[in-house]
Scaffold this motif. Structure first.
Motif, PDB file in Angstrom:
ATOM      1  N   MET A  30       0.843  -1.209   0.000  1.00  0.00           N
ATOM      2  CA  MET A  30       0.000   0.000   0.000  1.00  0.00           C
ATOM      3  C   MET A  30       0.876   1.256   0.000  1.00  0.00           C
ATOM      4  SD  MET A  30      -2.784   0.917   2.917  1.00  0.00           S
ATOM      5  CE  MET A  30      -2.003   2.118   3.959  1.00  0.00           C
ATOM      6  N   LYS A  31       0.533   2.213  -0.881  1.00  0.00           N
ATOM      7  CA  LYS A  31       1.294   3.464  -0.912  1.00  0.00           C
ATOM      8  C   LYS A  31       0.761   4.420   0.164  1.00  0.00           C
ATOM      9  CE  LYS A  31       2.652   3.567  -5.692  1.00  0.00           C
ATOM     10  NZ  LYS A  31       2.414   4.136  -7.003  1.00  0.00           N
ATOM     11  N   PHE A  32       1.649   5.187   0.762  1.00  0.00           N
ATOM     12  CA  PHE A  32       1.223   6.228   1.696  1.00  0.00           C
ATOM     13  C   PHE A  32       2.414   7.140   1.963  1.00  0.00           C
ATOM     14  CE2 PHE A  32       2.816   2.743   4.300  1.00  0.00           C
ATOM     15  CZ  PHE A  32       3.631   3.381   5.221  1.00  0.00           C
ATOM     16  N   ASP A  33       2.158   8.297   2.564  1.00  0.00           N
ATOM     17  CA  ASP A  33       3.248   9.170   2.985  1.00  0.00           C
ATOM     18  C   ASP A  33       2.795   9.926   4.233  1.00  0.00           C
ATOM     19  OD1 ASP A  33       5.656  10.439   3.065  1.00  0.00           O
ATOM     20  OD2 ASP A  33       5.213  11.876   1.458  1.00  0.00           O
ATOM     21  N   VAL A  34       3.215   9.429   5.375  1.00  0.00           N
ATOM     22  CA  VAL A  34       2.869  10.093   6.634  1.00  0.00           C
ATOM     23  C   VAL A  34       4.158  10.315   7.422  1.00  0.00           C
ATOM     24  CG1 VAL A  34       0.584   9.021   6.675  1.00  0.00           C
ATOM     25  CG2 VAL A  34       2.450   7.934   7.935  1.00  0.00           C
ATOM     26  N   LYS A  35       4.076  11.087   8.510  1.00  0.00           N
ATOM     27  CA  LYS A  35       5.307  11.478   9.207  1.00  0.00           C
ATOM     28  C   LYS A  35       5.938  10.303   9.953  1.00  0.00           C
ATOM     29  CE  LYS A  35       7.083  15.393  11.765  1.00  0.00           C
ATOM     30  NZ  LYS A  35       6.655  16.597  12.480  1.00  0.00           N
ATOM     31  N   ASN A  36       5.115   9.621  10.765  1.00  0.00           N
ATOM     32  CA  ASN A  36       5.700   8.608  11.637  1.00  0.00           C
ATOM     33  C   ASN A  36       4.616   7.608  12.072  1.00  0.00           C
ATOM     34  OD1 ASN A  36       6.939   7.165  13.611  1.00  0.00           O
ATOM     35  ND2 ASN A  36       7.509   8.934  14.896  1.00  0.00           N
ATOM     36  N   LEU A  37       4.735   6.387  11.577  1.00  0.00           N
ATOM     37  CA  LEU A  37       3.701   5.386  11.892  1.00  0.00           C
ATOM     38  C   LEU A  37       3.644   5.052  13.388  1.00  0.00           C
ATOM     39  CD1 LEU A  37       3.799   2.740   9.001  1.00  0.00           C
ATOM     40  CD2 LEU A  37       2.087   4.508   9.440  1.00  0.00           C
ATOM     41  N   ASN A  38       4.727   5.335  14.089  1.00  0.00           N
ATOM     42  CA  ASN A  38       4.736   5.034  15.533  1.00  0.00           C
ATOM     43  C   ASN A  38       3.756   5.902  16.314  1.00  0.00           C
ATOM     44  OD1 ASN A  38       6.671   3.104  15.218  1.00  0.00           O
ATOM     45  ND2 ASN A  38       8.363   4.569  15.458  1.00  0.00           N
ATOM     46  N   GLN A  39       3.251   6.965  15.678  1.00  0.00           N
ATOM     47  CA  GLN A  39       2.279   7.825  16.388  1.00  0.00           C
ATOM     48  C   GLN A  39       0.853   7.275  16.285  1.00  0.00           C
ATOM     49  OE1 GLN A  39       2.731  11.626  14.482  1.00  0.00           O
ATOM     50  NE2 GLN A  39       4.560  12.167  15.636  1.00  0.00           N
ATOM     51  N   ALA A  40       0.703   6.118  15.621  1.00  0.00           N
ATOM     52  CA  ALA A  40      -0.647   5.621  15.312  1.00  0.00           C
ATOM     53  C   ALA A  40      -1.513   5.418  16.555  1.00  0.00           C
ATOM     54  CB  ALA A  40      -0.550   4.334  14.505  1.00  0.00           C
ATOM     55  N   ASP A  41      -0.924   4.881  17.641  1.00  0.00           N
ATOM     56  CA  ASP A  41      -1.755   4.562  18.819  1.00  0.00           C
ATOM     57  C   ASP A  41      -2.420   5.821  19.392  1.00  0.00           C
ATOM     58  OD1 ASP A  41      -1.238   1.949  18.566  1.00  0.00           O
ATOM     59  OD2 ASP A  41       0.310   1.864  20.138  1.00  0.00           O
ATOM     60  N   ARG A  42      -1.651   6.893  19.421  1.00  0.00           N
ATOM     61  CA  ARG A  42      -2.217   8.162  19.917  1.00  0.00           C
ATOM     62  C   ARG A  42      -3.377   8.586  19.008  1.00  0.00           C
ATOM     63  NH1 ARG A  42      -1.137  13.785  19.234  1.00  0.00           N
ATOM     64  NH2 ARG A  42      -1.503  14.915  21.174  1.00  0.00           N
ATOM     65  N   GLY A  43      -3.167   8.445  17.700  1.00  0.00           N
ATOM     66  CA  GLY A  43      -4.203   8.808  16.738  1.00  0.00           C
ATOM     67  C   GLY A  43      -5.458   7.962  16.917  1.00  0.00           C
ATOM     68  N   ILE A  44      -5.259   6.660  17.103  1.00  0.00           N
ATOM     69  CA  ILE A  44      -6.414   5.751  17.237  1.00  0.00           C
ATOM     70  C   ILE A  44      -7.263   6.170  18.433  1.00  0.00           C
ATOM     71  CG2 ILE A  44      -7.055   3.355  17.796  1.00  0.00           C
ATOM     72  CD1 ILE A  44      -4.462   2.542  16.198  1.00  0.00           C
ATOM     73  N   SER A  45      -6.588   6.499  19.514  1.00  0.00           N
ATOM     74  CA  SER A  45      -7.320   6.857  20.726  1.00  0.00           C
ATOM     75  C   SER A  45      -8.062   8.190  20.536  1.00  0.00           C
ATOM     76  CB  SER A  45      -6.301   6.891  21.860  1.00  0.00           C
ATOM     77  OG  SER A  45      -6.736   7.628  22.901  1.00  0.00           O
ATOM     78  N   ARG A  46      -7.430   9.143  19.869  1.00  0.00           N
ATOM     79  CA  ARG A  46      -8.100  10.438  19.655  1.00  0.00           C
ATOM     80  C   ARG A  46      -9.249  10.323  18.652  1.00  0.00           C
ATOM     81  NH1 ARG A  46      -6.359  15.113  18.356  1.00  0.00           N
ATOM     82  NH2 ARG A  46      -4.940  14.459  16.719  1.00  0.00           N
ATOM     83  N   ILE A  47      -9.071   9.439  17.660  1.00  0.00           N
ATOM     84  CA  ILE A  47     -10.152   9.240  16.664  1.00  0.00           C
ATOM     85  C   ILE A  47     -11.381   8.646  17.372  1.00  0.00           C
ATOM     86  CG2 ILE A  47     -10.815   7.873  14.624  1.00  0.00           C
ATOM     87  CD1 ILE A  47      -7.781   8.197  13.745  1.00  0.00           C
ATOM     88  N   ALA A  48     -11.123   7.705  18.293  1.00  0.00           N
ATOM     89  CA  ALA A  48     -12.236   7.093  19.046  1.00  0.00           C
ATOM     90  C   ALA A  48     -12.918   8.151  19.920  1.00  0.00           C
ATOM     91  CB  ALA A  48     -11.700   5.950  19.904  1.00  0.00           C
ATOM     92  N   TRP A  49     -12.135   9.048  20.482  1.00  0.00           N
ATOM     93  CA  TRP A  49     -12.698  10.125  21.325  1.00  0.00           C
ATOM     94  C   TRP A  49     -13.645  10.999  20.495  1.00  0.00           C
ATOM     95  CZ3 TRP A  49     -13.752  11.865  25.958  1.00  0.00           C
ATOM     96  CH2 TRP A  49     -13.939  13.222  26.180  1.00  0.00           C
ATOM     97  N   ALA A  50     -13.214  11.381  19.285  1.00  0.00           N
ATOM     98  CA  ALA A  50     -14.069  12.202  18.415  1.00  0.00           C
ATOM     99  C   ALA A  50     -15.319  11.410  18.028  1.00  0.00           C
ATOM    100  CB  ALA A  50     -13.293  12.638  17.171  1.00  0.00           C
ATOM    101  N   ASP A  51     -15.145  10.124  17.770  1.00  0.00           N
ATOM    102  CA  ASP A  51     -16.270   9.306  17.312  1.00  0.00           C
ATOM    103  C   ASP A  51     -17.405   9.279  18.342  1.00  0.00           C
ATOM    104  OD1 ASP A  51     -17.219   7.786  15.109  1.00  0.00           O
ATOM    105  OD2 ASP A  51     -17.030   5.962  16.318  1.00  0.00           O
ATOM    106  N   ARG A  52     -17.048   9.360  19.619  1.00  0.00           N
ATOM    107  CA  ARG A  52     -18.076   9.366  20.678  1.00  0.00           C
ATOM    108  C   ARG A  52     -19.044  10.533  20.490  1.00  0.00           C
ATOM    109  NH1 ARG A  52     -16.449   6.941  25.771  1.00  0.00           N
ATOM    110  NH2 ARG A  52     -17.870   8.376  26.775  1.00  0.00           N
ATOM    111  N   SER A  53     -18.567  11.617  19.849  1.00  0.00           N
ATOM    112  CA  SER A  53     -19.417  12.808  19.654  1.00  0.00           C
ATOM    113  C   SER A  53     -19.971  12.884  18.232  1.00  0.00           C
ATOM    114  CB  SER A  53     -18.603  14.070  19.945  1.00  0.00           C
ATOM    115  OG  SER A  53     -18.124  14.037  21.250  1.00  0.00           O
ATOM    116  N   MET A  54     -19.903  11.776  17.509  1.00  0.00           N
ATOM    117  CA  MET A  54     -20.384  11.785  16.113  1.00  0.00           C
ATOM    118  C   MET A  54     -21.439  10.692  15.912  1.00  0.00           C
ATOM    119  SD  MET A  54     -16.707  12.538  14.198  1.00  0.00           S
ATOM    120  CE  MET A  54     -17.298  13.448  12.774  1.00  0.00           C
TER     121      MET A  54
END
Ligand code: NAI
Length: 418
Positions: A1-25
């Motif tokens: 899969m092609k992609f270009d992001v800064k640092n995949l190691n930040q994914a866990d923080r992102g997953i948790s914040r995405i879930a937080w936003a989802d609670r309000s959607m």
């Protein structure tokens, strides 16, 4: 899969914040559940160019659950949340091309990478993908069944393309849905613009002369929230009706020429170009703070400001001092890019819930109806717009009245009166 992001190691923080936003959607969640079951976007290739935030991640998940093959790039070089981009790649396997602070070249490389898989639907915030599909990537336009547009500035660009008969496919103006601009532009931009200014500067707003250029949907929100924090708000406008409305809403109204002399903080939200120019900079008080929340970084004439400046010094994140004379320095926030996304996190999930439910349902509408649509800009169908309002109220636990039969007849009749 092609992609270009800064640092995949930040994914866990992102997953948790995405879930937080989802609670309000909750509305988008309902759409996602239906999409998961019915797959209305099955096998469609969708390219999205949106601010890469937690709320956008939840929209991307929804499109993917609807059966689409999705790619995402950023719609502004400063608004990308790198942890979110990493999470989309790592957890949801969505090819994402977005790095915060990307150079102009990188930004366009990302847009091009998003188009490389020959999308059938595009989703824009500012019409950048559509614009490429009408210039360097013209050859790909034949594949496109339709497109959606998130913001006022994009809709203006697209309407002008349709008027000049150069638009190559139909577009749904998501921005113009009531459940989008009445809430996202007003309450979303209102709150998050103040949030961006405060995160960047940590100033006390109470007692400041706070100039808002543009009293449209966004400007009303910014003015309302600044007043709520105790600022003395001044509006500048070019439209007499809007200016009158601002006056009757209790704000001071003046020209930018007048406002430049008295303002402590300036925010542009007009969608227009060079609203604050050298003649205004020259008149400003030493120490004035200038920010923009309109879509493009053209509202503050940064090039003109640079020409009259001796030295630019970075003071703290998102704050640059422009030293004009020994007695006058001006402070520009976030390089004049939309401050709510540059220095803060953009709109809260509660409003993006409605904006992105509109996006998901507009994509479904295009998938179903593209054969009937012409190369024009269409509103979001009224039944979708009303349904989103109904669902939002339901999720908030708010009941409203229904028209009685008698009331329906009364409203439909011209004979019944006094
Ligand atoms: P709008 O069309 O409702 O309002 C713009 C207002 O600016 C109008 O009343 C117009 O008369 C006024 N205006 C135009 N030129 C002016 C000038 N030279 N001086 C003073 N006033 C001027 O548009 P809306 O929805 O408020 O959007 C404004 C901008 O904000 C657009 O670029 C839009 O894309 C962007 N936007 C930004 C968001 C963000 O997250 N920061 C969210 C939504 C929209």
């Amino acid at each position: 899969m092609k992609f270009d992001v800064k640092n995949l190691n930040q994914a866990d923080r992102g997953i948790s914040r995405i879930a937080w936003a989802d609670r309000s959607m909750p509305v988008l969640q309902q759409v996602r559940d239906r999409f998961k079951a019915k797959k209305p976007l099955k096998k469609l290739r969708i390219a999205a160019c949106l601010h890469v935030t937690t709320e956008t991640a939840n929209l991307m998940r929804t499109l993917k659950d609807g059966g689409a093959n999705v790619r995402l790039c950023a719609s502004n070089p400063l608004s990308t949340q790198d942890d979110v981009a990493a999470a989309l790649v790592k957890k949801w396997k969505i090819p994402t091309f977005a790095i915060t602070g990307a150079s102009r070249k990188k930004y366009y490389d990302h847009l091009n990478a998003t188009l490389d898989f020959k999308p059938q639907i595009t989703m824009d915030d500012g019409a950048d993908l559509v614009s490429l599909l009408h210039s360097e990537r013209k050859n790909l336009a034949v594949n496109v069944k339709g497109s959606t547009e998130e913001t006022t500035t994009g809709v203006i660009r697209l309407k002008s393309m349709a008027k000049n008969k150069v638009l190559k496919f139909p577009v749904v103006a998501v921005n113009d849905a009531d459940t989008k601009h009445l809430f996202d532009n007003r309450y979303g931009t209102g709150q998050s613009t103040i949030d961006g200014i405060l995160r960047a500067t940590n100033i006390l707003l109470a007692g400041q002369k706070f100039i808002v250029a543009g009293y449209g949907m966004c400007g009303r929100g910014v003015a309302m929230r600044a007043r709520g924090m105790g600022a003395h708000v001044v509006i500048t406008e070019v439209d007499p009706t809007r200016a009158l409305e601002a006056h009757l809403d209790g704000y001071e109204v003046m020209s930018m020429e007048g406002a430049a002399k008295v303002g402590d903080v300036f925010v542009t939200v007009t969608g227009n170009t060079r609203v604050i120019r050298p003649e205004h900079f020259r008149a400003m008080k030493n120490g004035a703070i200038i920010a923009n929340s309109g879509h493009f970084d053209v509202e503050i004439d940064i090039a003109g400001l640079k020409e009259m400046t001796k030295e630019i010094v970075k003071i703290r994140d998102y704050v640059e001092e422009y030293k004009i004379t020994k007695d006058q320095s001006l402070f520009v926030l976030g390089e004049g890019r939309l401050i709510n996304l540059a220095a803060a996190e953009g709109h809260p999930a509660q409003v993006m819930d409605m904006s992105f439910a509109n996006q998901a349902l507009a994509a479904e509408y295009i998938a179903k109806s593209y054969r009937k649509l012409k190369k024009q800009v269409y509103p979001v169908p009224a039944d979708i717009d009303k349904e989103i309002a109904r669902l939002k109220l339901q999720t908030l636990g708010i009941s409203i009245d229904k028209l009685t039969k008698e009331q329906q007849e009364y409203l439909a009749s011209w004979q019944l009166g006094t």
